[in-house]
Design a protein around this motif. Structure first.
Motif, PDB file in Angstrom:
ATOM      1  N   UNK A   6       0.831  -1.199   0.000  1.00  0.00           N
ATOM      2  CA  UNK A   6       0.000   0.000   0.000  1.00  0.00           C
ATOM      3  C   UNK A   6       0.867   1.251   0.000  1.00  0.00           C
ATOM      4  N   UNK A   7       1.904   1.268   0.843  1.00  0.00           N
ATOM      5  CA  UNK A   7       2.801   2.426   0.900  1.00  0.00           C
ATOM      6  C   UNK A   7       3.449   2.672  -0.461  1.00  0.00           C
ATOM      7  N   UNK A   8       3.984   1.638  -1.086  1.00  0.00           N
ATOM      8  CA  UNK A   8       4.672   1.791  -2.356  1.00  0.00           C
ATOM      9  C   UNK A   8       3.737   2.308  -3.443  1.00  0.00           C
ATOM     10  N   UNK A   9       2.473   1.939  -3.344  1.00  0.00           N
ATOM     11  CA  UNK A   9       1.502   2.337  -4.367  1.00  0.00           C
ATOM     12  C   UNK A   9       1.068   3.785  -4.224  1.00  0.00           C
ATOM     13  N   UNK A 118      -5.754   4.465  13.615  1.00  0.00           N
ATOM     14  CA  UNK A 118      -5.728   5.021  14.967  1.00  0.00           C
ATOM     15  C   UNK A 118      -4.511   5.925  15.065  1.00  0.00           C
ATOM     16  N   UNK A 119      -4.629   6.947  15.888  1.00  0.00           N
ATOM     17  CA  UNK A 119      -3.604   7.979  15.897  1.00  0.00           C
ATOM     18  C   UNK A 119      -2.880   8.094  17.229  1.00  0.00           C
ATOM     19  N   UNK A 120      -2.932   7.041  18.047  1.00  0.00           N
ATOM     20  CA  UNK A 120      -2.181   7.035  19.299  1.00  0.00           C
ATOM     21  C   UNK A 120      -0.692   7.195  19.004  1.00  0.00           C
ATOM     22  N   UNK A 121      -0.058   8.222  19.588  1.00  0.00           N
ATOM     23  CA  UNK A 121       1.369   8.422  19.383  1.00  0.00           C
ATOM     24  C   UNK A 121       1.741   8.804  17.970  1.00  0.00           C
ATOM     25  N   UNK A 122       0.793   9.311  17.208  1.00  0.00           N
ATOM     26  CA  UNK A 122       1.030   9.660  15.807  1.00  0.00           C
ATOM     27  C   UNK A 122       0.596  11.108  15.566  1.00  0.00           C
ATOM     28  N   UNK A 123       1.358  12.073  16.023  1.00  0.00           N
ATOM     29  CA  UNK A 123       0.904  13.470  15.980  1.00  0.00           C
ATOM     30  C   UNK A 123       0.740  14.035  14.585  1.00  0.00           C
ATOM     31  N   UNK A 124       1.627  13.694  13.663  1.00  0.00           N
ATOM     32  CA  UNK A 124       1.532  14.294  12.337  1.00  0.00           C
ATOM     33  C   UNK A 124       0.349  13.712  11.568  1.00  0.00           C
ATOM     34  N   UNK A 125       0.163  12.422  11.651  1.00  0.00           N
ATOM     35  CA  UNK A 125      -0.994  11.813  10.998  1.00  0.00           C
ATOM     36  C   UNK A 125      -2.294  12.334  11.598  1.00  0.00           C
ATOM     37  N   UNK A 126      -2.324  12.479  12.924  1.00  0.00           N
ATOM     38  CA  UNK A 126      -3.533  12.989  13.575  1.00  0.00           C
ATOM     39  C   UNK A 126      -3.845  14.407  13.125  1.00  0.00           C
ATOM     40  N   UNK A 127      -2.804  15.220  12.948  1.00  0.00           N
ATOM     41  CA  UNK A 127      -3.017  16.601  12.517  1.00  0.00           C
ATOM     42  C   UNK A 127      -3.602  16.649  11.111  1.00  0.00           C
ATOM     43  N   UNK A 128      -3.060  15.842  10.206  1.00  0.00           N
ATOM     44  CA  UNK A 128      -3.602  15.828   8.845  1.00  0.00           C
ATOM     45  C   UNK A 128      -4.999  15.220   8.808  1.00  0.00           C
ATOM     46  N   UNK A 129      -5.278  14.279   9.689  1.00  0.00           N
ATOM     47  CA  UNK A 129      -6.617  13.689   9.730  1.00  0.00           C
ATOM     48  C   UNK A 129      -7.668  14.693  10.178  1.00  0.00           C
ATOM     49  N   UNK A 130      -7.236  15.746  10.876  1.00  0.00           N
ATOM     50  CA  UNK A 130      -8.168  16.773  11.343  1.00  0.00           C
ATOM     51  C   UNK A 130      -8.436  17.842  10.291  1.00  0.00           C
ATOM     52  N   UNK A 148      -2.410   8.522   5.313  1.00  0.00           N
ATOM     53  CA  UNK A 148      -1.871   7.159   5.352  1.00  0.00           C
ATOM     54  C   UNK A 148      -0.350   7.175   5.417  1.00  0.00           C
ATOM     55  N   UNK A 149       0.254   8.089   4.669  1.00  0.00           N
ATOM     56  CA  UNK A 149       1.707   8.182   4.642  1.00  0.00           C
ATOM     57  C   UNK A 149       2.252   8.609   5.998  1.00  0.00           C
ATOM     58  N   UNK A 150       1.645   9.621   6.592  1.00  0.00           N
ATOM     59  CA  UNK A 150       2.134  10.096   7.887  1.00  0.00           C
ATOM     60  C   UNK A 150       1.772   9.117   9.006  1.00  0.00           C
ATOM     61  N   UNK A 151       0.687   8.386   8.863  1.00  0.00           N
ATOM     62  CA  UNK A 151       0.348   7.332   9.819  1.00  0.00           C
ATOM     63  C   UNK A 151       1.452   6.272   9.824  1.00  0.00           C
ATOM     64  N   UNK A 234      -0.780  -1.813   9.701  1.00  0.00           N
ATOM     65  CA  UNK A 234      -1.609  -2.880   9.139  1.00  0.00           C
ATOM     66  C   UNK A 234      -3.110  -2.605   9.198  1.00  0.00           C
ATOM     67  N   UNK A 235      -3.569  -1.736  10.097  1.00  0.00           N
ATOM     68  CA  UNK A 235      -5.008  -1.536  10.252  1.00  0.00           C
ATOM     69  C   UNK A 235      -5.695  -1.092   8.959  1.00  0.00           C
ATOM     70  N   UNK A 236      -5.131  -0.136   8.208  1.00  0.00           N
ATOM     71  CA  UNK A 236      -5.815   0.266   6.967  1.00  0.00           C
ATOM     72  C   UNK A 236      -5.970  -0.868   5.959  1.00  0.00           C
ATOM     73  N   UNK A 237      -4.944  -1.711   5.790  1.00  0.00           N
ATOM     74  CA  UNK A 237      -5.053  -2.780   4.804  1.00  0.00           C
ATOM     75  C   UNK A 237      -6.003  -3.869   5.299  1.00  0.00           C
ATOM     76  N   UNK A 238      -6.031  -4.095   6.602  1.00  0.00           N
ATOM     77  CA  UNK A 238      -6.982  -5.073   7.144  1.00  0.00           C
ATOM     78  C   UNK A 238      -8.423  -4.599   6.929  1.00  0.00           C
ATOM     79  N   UNK A 239      -8.650  -3.309   7.054  1.00  0.00           N
ATOM     80  CA  UNK A 239      -9.997  -2.775   6.847  1.00  0.00           C
ATOM     81  C   UNK A 239     -10.428  -2.886   5.392  1.00  0.00           C
ATOM     82  N   UNK A 240      -9.484  -2.752   4.482  1.00  0.00           N
ATOM     83  CA  UNK A 240      -9.809  -2.861   3.062  1.00  0.00           C
ATOM     84  C   UNK A 240     -10.112  -4.296   2.651  1.00  0.00           C
TER      85      UNK A 240
END
Length: 275
Positions: A6-9, A118-130, A148-151, A234-240
């Protein structure tokens, strides 16, 4: 690992923001001065007017002195909210010029993946998600790839710190594994030769480098970091589920087009190649 696929794509679609002329023009128009001020402000703006200490912590791989040359000065030229808005608009224009506009299905799938983060301990991803979802499909697509990239990136920082590595040491394990070269990274991360050589010596003293190449112990640490990074992403790919294949089918040709247009260079500091 499916998380790595997913990341490479999607990484090249996110990375358009760093290299497209539209993004550079937007940063200049909003008041930012020079490429690196635009880079740091553009990437960190959702966090607000952050200073160099927190910024260096979040970005992890950059030399503190390099970050301090751009922040907090950037916020005296441009408001973070304006930086976010103009950046999303500019990348949307860039993607439209590169890959066209009809990508509703891909945007929907990417947002499904984001919803599982989930954004526990992920400040940059959480900021972009907002950041509010853009009305434009390409804006939505780019914002989702960015979250997804910052997560994944925030998770990579967690994995590297857990392994006892600093940001520069983590970069050296990439180089020691042959993923990228020193010349591809050092000028873009701001480390002096003295700082770089000291970090190399530290890894040699710990038995992780032999010369500039990873030892078996170094390869084990490197593999552990990569495995933990994939696990934490892994959570995003598991959800897909089975729809991951459809997302890759839609995203990979767009990422190839970005490379083929010469917008994202090869090699590049992200260590991503044409999928």
């Amino acid at each position: 690992m499916t998380a790595r696929r997913l990341w490479a794509a999607v990484e090249p679609l996110h990375a358009v923001a760093y290299f497209a002329p539209e993004t550079a023009a937007a940063a200049k128009a909003v008041g930012l001065r020079g490429y690196w001020m635009g880079y740091f402000a553009g990437r960190l703006a959702p966090l607000g007017p952050v200073g160099p200490g927190p910024a260096t912590s979040v970005l992890f791989g950059f030399a503190p002195g390099m970050v301090a040359r751009a922040l907090p000065d950037a916020w005296s030229f441009a408001d973070p909210a304006d930086v976010v808005r103009t950046r999303v608009e500019a990348v949307s224009d860039a993607l439209r010029n590169l890959v066209g506009a009809d990508h509703q299905e891909l945007a929907d799938l990417l947002e499904r993946a984001v919803d599982a983060c989930r954004f526990d301990g992920r400040p940059l991803a959480a900021a972009w998600a907002a950041v509010p979802k853009p009305a434009d499909v390409l804006g939505r697509l780019w914002l989702a790839t960015t979250i997804l990239r910052e997560h994944r990136g925030d998770g990579h920082v967690l994995a590297a710190v857990h392994a006892g590595l600093s940001g520069l040491e983590t970069t050296l394990t990439h180089i020691g594994d042959g993923v990228i070269g020193r010349a591809d990274v050092q000028p873009h991360r701001g480390w002096t030769d003295v700082e770089w050589d000291a970090a190399v010596e530290s890894l040699r003293d710990r038995g992780l480098l032999d010369g500039d190449r990873l030892t078996p112990a170094g390869k084990a640490v490197r593999q552990r970091v990569e495995d933990d990074t994939d696990r934490l992403a892994s959570a995003p790919v598991e959800a897909l589920g089975d729809d991951l294949d459809r997302l890759l089918e839609l995203a990979v040709p767009l990422s190839r087009a970005v490379f083929d247009a010469g917008v994202v260079p090869v090699p590049n500091p992200m260590g991503v190649s044409r999928p």
